[in-house]
Design an enzyme around this catalytic site. Sequence first.
Site, PDB file in Angstrom:
ATOM      1  N   SER A  59     -35.304 116.115  -8.479  1.00 21.84           N
ATOM      2  CA  SER A  59     -34.708 114.863  -8.007  1.00 21.84           C
ATOM      3  C   SER A  59     -35.688 113.701  -7.880  1.00 21.84           C
ATOM      4  CB  SER A  59     -34.016 115.089  -6.652  1.00 21.84           C
ATOM      5  OG  SER A  59     -32.783 115.738  -6.846  1.00 21.84           O
ATOM      6  N   LYS A  62     -34.836 110.528  -9.700  1.00 24.14           N
ATOM      7  CA  LYS A  62     -34.011 109.445  -9.169  1.00 24.14           C
ATOM      8  C   LYS A  62     -34.810 108.191  -8.840  1.00 24.14           C
ATOM      9  CE  LYS A  62     -30.396 112.472  -7.300  1.00 24.14           C
ATOM     10  NZ  LYS A  62     -30.949 113.839  -7.301  1.00 24.14           N
ATOM     11  N   SER A 114     -30.101 111.954  -1.855  1.00 17.07           N
ATOM     12  CA  SER A 114     -30.424 112.514  -3.181  1.00 17.07           C
ATOM     13  C   SER A 114     -29.167 113.020  -3.884  1.00 17.07           C
ATOM     14  CB  SER A 114     -31.447 113.647  -3.059  1.00 17.07           C
ATOM     15  OG  SER A 114     -32.036 113.922  -4.310  1.00 17.07           O
ATOM     16  N   LYS A 226     -39.879 110.739  -1.802  1.00 16.51           N
ATOM     17  CA  LYS A 226     -38.705 111.267  -2.498  1.00 16.51           C
ATOM     18  C   LYS A 226     -39.027 112.698  -2.889  1.00 16.51           C
ATOM     19  CE  LYS A 226     -34.661 111.333  -4.207  1.00 16.51           C
ATOM     20  NZ  LYS A 226     -34.606 112.754  -3.784  1.00 16.51           N
TER      21      LYS A 226
END
Length: 408
Positions: A59, A62, A114, A226
């Site tokens: 993820s 992203k 997320s 993140k």
Amino acid sequence: MGDVVKRLLFLIIITIFCTATAAFASTPSVAAEGALLIESNTGRILFEKNKDVKFYPASTTKIMTALLVLEHCQLDDKVIVGENPPYVKGSKIYIFEGEEFTVDQLLYALLIESANDVASAFAEHIAGSDEEFAKLMNKKAKELGCKNTNFTNPHGLYNPDHYTSAYDLYLITKEAMKYETYRKIVTTRSYTLEPTNKQPERRYFHSNNRLMYNNRFHVEGANGAKTGYTTESGHSLVATAYREYTDLMVVLLCDKKPGLWEDAYALMNYGFENFETVMGVAAGNLITSLKIANTNLELPLKASKDLYFTKEVKGDCDIISSLQIINGFKGYILKGQTIGYIEYSYNGKNLGSVDVTAAHDLPITSLYNYKSYNNGIKNQYNSYLLTGAAFVIAGFFAGAELIKRRRR
């Protein structure tokens, strides 16, 4: 105390400071297969492990998705969910076909929760499909200088052809961090998504950034992270923190849990304890002067931009500078004219360069009058030659005419 004594004491203090031996904490050992600790302002790498090796990013993908959203959309743009996003697997906020959001609302869901379904909704909104959006992602990656990256989707679900490297992910995140909206969202602890036309209940998002909100792993100055995870990729993380001029970023790929937050915590502390970034040059400051050849004139030179140096906290400060002149002077030198640049190096490592400009107009008429005078003599000399030649030629014709007359 006299000025001389004060100056001597100052020089002694500086000498002691600059020649202190570096006392580093031991370099951390990290569980991640790919790792990078870098100072973002200067680009100096402080720790690396397989920084250019390809790994599955999960993820952390992203971050690129958010970057493209910020480039292509306004925060108050309306996004209407299509048919496919609700069926995306993995983490989601359970959006519905026909549900309406603003770009701003969905960015919080994308970066804090997320949500894979939100990533696909953005892809459909901007490019029509995940596949077409991936083309935009790869184009942007190349523009940023990524050499070991290929995206196949906007969310990071496993695909053998979907990969990046720790250094490439740094380049992508650095670009995203230029946006105030991105920085604001990744430092947000919690967010409430209000009811929509398809969902009467509120949806709540909470950050999992342990560097910011966990006592065990708290790092002073932490300002964004993140995370990502799939079975195939393992755990991944991009985290940032700053103190004064020092702006650190940690990238971890294919980390094994427990280990992700331990690695990030250890690298951040290693960076702040052993390195610091200082402003070596400030834009507009006078930093050197240029002596004009064949004259007694000197031209003060100003820095065109700020320049930061990342150095060891307890290392020497032997910064070397070298002035390079790139422009020839034709006519007057004008205030603000770029004269050249200064390169800086530290312990054999290039620190960067900064253009230098003229601090004021330089009246170098004496220099150019001298050249003009030389040119004038040359031109005058040439005119004398021409005049003399004319007399010789005229005399020649006059003599010839006289001879003709005598013969007659």
